[in-house]
Design a protein around this motif. Structure first.
Motif, short mmCIF file in Angstrom:
data_model
loop_
_atom_site.label_atom_id
_atom_site.label_comp_id
_atom_site.label_asym_id
_atom_site.label_seq_id
_atom_site.Cartn_x
_atom_site.Cartn_y
_atom_site.Cartn_z
N ASN A 1 5.46 29.41 68.18
CA ASN A 1 6.34 29.42 67.02
C ASN A 1 7.75 28.97 67.36
N ASN A 2 7.92 28.30 68.51
CA ASN A 2 9.27 28.01 69.00
C ASN A 2 9.53 26.51 69.15
N ILE A 3 10.82 26.18 68.98
CA ILE A 3 11.33 24.85 69.32
C ILE A 3 12.31 25.08 70.46
N ASN A 4 12.06 24.43 71.60
CA ASN A 4 12.80 24.71 72.84
C ASN A 4 13.53 23.47 73.33
N LEU A 5 14.68 23.73 73.98
CA LEU A 5 15.49 22.65 74.56
C LEU A 5 15.59 22.87 76.07
N ILE A 6 15.30 21.81 76.83
CA ILE A 6 15.46 21.86 78.29
C ILE A 6 16.70 21.06 78.66
N LYS A 7 17.70 21.77 79.21
CA LYS A 7 18.96 21.14 79.59
C LYS A 7 19.27 21.58 81.02
N ASN A 8 19.44 20.62 81.91
CA ASN A 8 19.69 20.92 83.32
C ASN A 8 18.59 21.83 83.89
N LYS A 9 17.35 21.56 83.49
CA LYS A 9 16.16 22.29 83.94
C LYS A 9 16.11 23.73 83.44
N GLN A 10 17.02 24.11 82.56
CA GLN A 10 17.01 25.45 81.98
C GLN A 10 16.44 25.38 80.57
N ILE A 11 15.49 26.28 80.25
CA ILE A 11 14.84 26.28 78.94
C ILE A 11 15.55 27.25 78.00
N GLN A 12 15.94 26.73 76.85
CA GLN A 12 16.57 27.55 75.81
C GLN A 12 15.76 27.44 74.53
N THR A 13 15.36 28.57 73.97
CA THR A 13 14.67 28.57 72.69
C THR A 13 15.71 28.40 71.58
N VAL A 14 15.65 27.27 70.90
CA VAL A 14 16.65 26.94 69.88
C VAL A 14 16.28 27.55 68.53
N ILE A 15 15.00 27.49 68.18
CA ILE A 15 14.55 27.95 66.86
C ILE A 15 13.24 28.71 67.04
N THR A 16 13.16 29.89 66.42
CA THR A 16 11.91 30.65 66.34
C THR A 16 11.54 30.82 64.88
N LEU A 17 10.31 30.45 64.53
CA LEU A 17 9.89 30.43 63.13
C LEU A 17 8.98 31.61 62.81
N GLN A 18 8.98 32.02 61.55
CA GLN A 18 8.10 33.06 61.04
C GLN A 18 7.27 32.46 59.90
N THR B 1 7.83 21.68 71.60
CA THR B 1 7.37 22.72 70.68
C THR B 1 6.15 23.41 71.28
N ASP B 2 6.09 24.72 71.06
CA ASP B 2 4.89 25.48 71.41
C ASP B 2 4.90 26.78 70.61
N GLN C 1 7.48 23.81 83.64
CA GLN C 1 6.47 24.53 82.90
C GLN C 1 7.08 25.18 81.67
N THR C 2 6.29 25.26 80.60
CA THR C 2 6.77 25.91 79.37
C THR C 2 7.07 27.38 79.65
N LYS C 3 8.04 27.92 78.94
CA LYS C 3 8.44 29.31 79.14
C LYS C 3 7.32 30.27 78.75
N SER C 4 6.54 29.89 77.72
CA SER C 4 5.47 30.75 77.23
C SER C 4 4.20 30.65 78.07
N GLY C 5 4.08 29.58 78.85
CA GLY C 5 2.84 29.34 79.58
C GLY C 5 1.80 28.61 78.75
N ASP C 6 2.13 28.32 77.47
CA ASP C 6 1.21 27.59 76.60
C ASP C 6 1.38 26.08 76.80
N THR C 7 0.37 25.33 76.41
CA THR C 7 0.47 23.87 76.43
C THR C 7 1.44 23.41 75.34
N PRO C 8 2.40 22.56 75.65
CA PRO C 8 3.32 22.08 74.61
C PRO C 8 2.57 21.22 73.60
#
Length: 549
Positions: free
Chosen positions: A363-380, A360-361, A339-346
């Motif tokens: 304002n974020n671009i996220n990476l899932i590695k070994n089932k762990q979600i990391q937010t790579v980029i947050t945009l304004q 993507t969801d 599931q997305t970290k934000s709870g929003d639809t990707p």
């Protein structure tokens, strides 16, 4: 006597098509071209063409270099046997009977060779050295962690044995420290070797740029390429970390039961030899099938399905109308769900070259590695919408603005922005409502722009190559492209959502054929490593695997 392609009125014809009057001249290729052929000639991006009006070629005087032996003479010729520029006096004395050519033509050939060397050093060889240096640095940064684990293991075993094993514990710690120092010393030596080579490469690159800028025949003639030498990459150190094997404590056999410490193993492997740019082979030609066929159907379980992205030939990631992303096999078996970290639809998903998942969801671009979600980029001020991974492991992201600016494509390396593509050469927006994005094998960037009812293709530098607005014979049918992907043949495939079919184009935007296969509202597309096409059907929420090559 008239030229064979001139009329009685001395009309000069294009060297390419041999029918239209020439207008221009390419100095690099030494060829005369008409207006129509100039455009085709410039499409050959493998060479940096220099096209000028033909009248400038006629009026421009040839500037020959001075002879190095006879200062009052110009070197108008080049001796192929002696590999030096020569004047008429040189020819009459030392070079009589030798194979001669025009010095400016030879300069053009050598300049092109230097340019290719420079491009290979900058774009292929030097980045590999940078990558190797980075890998060694990463390994060095992990030394403390890896050896710290060994030290901790030794401490834990020593505490259990109390005073009886204090001497053994200290001895093991000493062994570990010695191995760590030897490991570090080996890596430092490897780093120095790589750094030294990189310094040489930088100097060669700088020298080549100076030679090309000076246009000095003498320097150009004496240049000797070392690219072959540097294609042989430095040795790569392979280290097998030691390990500690604790045993059940036995007072009578303390030393034996404490556990043996496997010695540090350091092996230096022969460095890989990179292929030259010319030696990189093209993929085998795969003709289009007369009748594409569905080879598998996957039921995803969504109410509505949007995206499919290939992990392998028989596993695909999917996302639909909720916050869950699913990994499924060809038998529709659910292998993993996240599931997305934000709870929003990707908005979009893409599999990276390393097999991880990007989505993507908000304002974020996220990476899932070994089932762990990391937010790579947050945009304004911008919202990331659609994403793809490139051959160079960059991310290409389509973004929409919060304040009504035109959509744009941004290239990221990690979290660092490297390139932004938004307008053409006339300052007009390239995209209206860019949807899906894909990088072609020739590094073109392909966007399915449903708002403009077009597939928009730019080259790697962001220059517009073409727009495809549907098959010319079907002007009465609306064309709303959604999903887009490319294959090993540099074909561009895009989903015609409304008309339930896939368009296949060549890399220059020419229509080749449709794929129908009873598709129902096709949306997302992807192609696996064997050029099987996966199509996400919006309404049925099924993925169809199609063989079309």
């Amino acid at each position: 006597m008239l030229h064979p392609r001139r009329s009685a009125q001395e009309v000069l014809l294009c060297d390419s098509c041999e029918t239209a009057p020439l207008q221009s001249h390419c100095e690099l290729c030494n060829i005369n071209l008409c207006t129509n052929c100039v455009g085709k000639h410039l499409l050959d991006s493998s060479r940096k063409h220099r096209v000028i009006p033909f009248i400038e070629k006629i009026s421009a005087p040839k500037v020959y270099p001075k002879c190095l032996t006879h200062a009052d003479k110009q070197s108008e010729l080049y001796c192929e046997e002696c590999d030096v520029p020569v004047c008429s006096t040189c020819v009459s004395k030392k070079h009589r009977g030798h194979n001669l050519c025009d010095v400016l033509e030879k300069l053009s050939v050598k300049t092109e060779s230097l340019q290719k060397d420079l491009e290979e050093l900058e774009s292929r060889i030097y980045p590999r050295y940078q990558e190797m240096a980075s890998d060694v640095q990463t390994e060095k940064s992990e030394l403390q962690t890896n050896y710290g684990k060994l030290t901790t293991a030794a401490d834990q075993q020593g505490e259990a044995l109390h005073r009886e094993v204090t001497a053994i514990v200290n001895q093991r710690k000493s062994d570990i420290q010695e191995m760590k120092n030897k490991h570090l010393s080996t890596l430092n030596k490897n780093t120095e070797e790589i750094t030294q080579k990189m310094a040489e490469l930088k100097q060669i690159i700088s020298d080549l740029k100076s030679i090309l800028k000076s246009n000095d025949v003498s320097l150009t003639s004496t240049y000797k390429s070392r690219n072959g030498e540097f294609r042989q990459l430095p040795p790569k150190v392979r280290v097998t970390l030691p390990s500690l094997s604790p045993q059940k404590i036995n007072t009578e056999k303390l030393r034996e039961m404490f556990g043996s410490l496997l010695p540090l193993s350091i092996n230096t492997e022969q460095g890989d030899t990179m292929k030259s740019a010319e030696a990189v082979s093209s993929p085998p030609v795969k003709p289009l099938l007369d009748e594409p066929r569905v080879t598998a159907t996957i039921d995803t379980g969504y109410d509505y399905l949007y995206i499919v992205s290939c992990l392998s030939e028989d596993q695909v990631w999917t996302c639909g109308d909720n916050e869950t992303m699913k990994l499924l096999n060809l038998q529709s078996k659910l292998l993993t769900s996240i599931q997305t970290k934000s709870g929003d639809t990707p908005r979009d998903i893409a599999v990276t070259r390393d097999g991880d998942l990007v989505y993507t969801d908000s304002n974020n671009i996220n990476l899932i590695k070994n089932k762990q979600i990391q937010t790579v980029i947050t945009l304004q001020g911008w919202r990331p919408r659609y994403v793809c991974c490139t051959a160079a492991k960059d991310l290409l992201v389509i973004m929409n603005s919060d304040d009504g600016e035109p959509s744009k494509v941004v290239r990221y390396s990690g979290s660092t922005e490297k390139q932004s593509i938004q307008f053409d050469d006339q300052g007009r927006p390239l995209y209206k409502s860019g949807v899906y994005i894909s990088e072609n094998r020739n590094l073109d960037i392909c966007v399915a722009d449903y708002g403009a009812s077009a597939v928009v293709v730019v080259n790697q530098s962001g220059k517009l190559r073409f727009r495809y607005t549907g098959h010319p014979s079907n002007t009465k049918q609306s064309f709303i492209p959604l999903g887009i992907t490319t294959d090993s043949q540099s074909h561009i495939l895009t989903a015609d959502h409304v008309n339930n079919r896939i368009h296949i184009l060549d890399q220059d935007g020419q229509f080749l054929r449709y794929i129908h296969c009873d598709l129902d509202a096709p949306w997302g597309l992807c192609v696996d490593i064997r050029d099987n096409l996966f199509v996400a059907e919006y309404v049925t929420a099924k993925v169809k695997k199609i063989q079309y090559l």
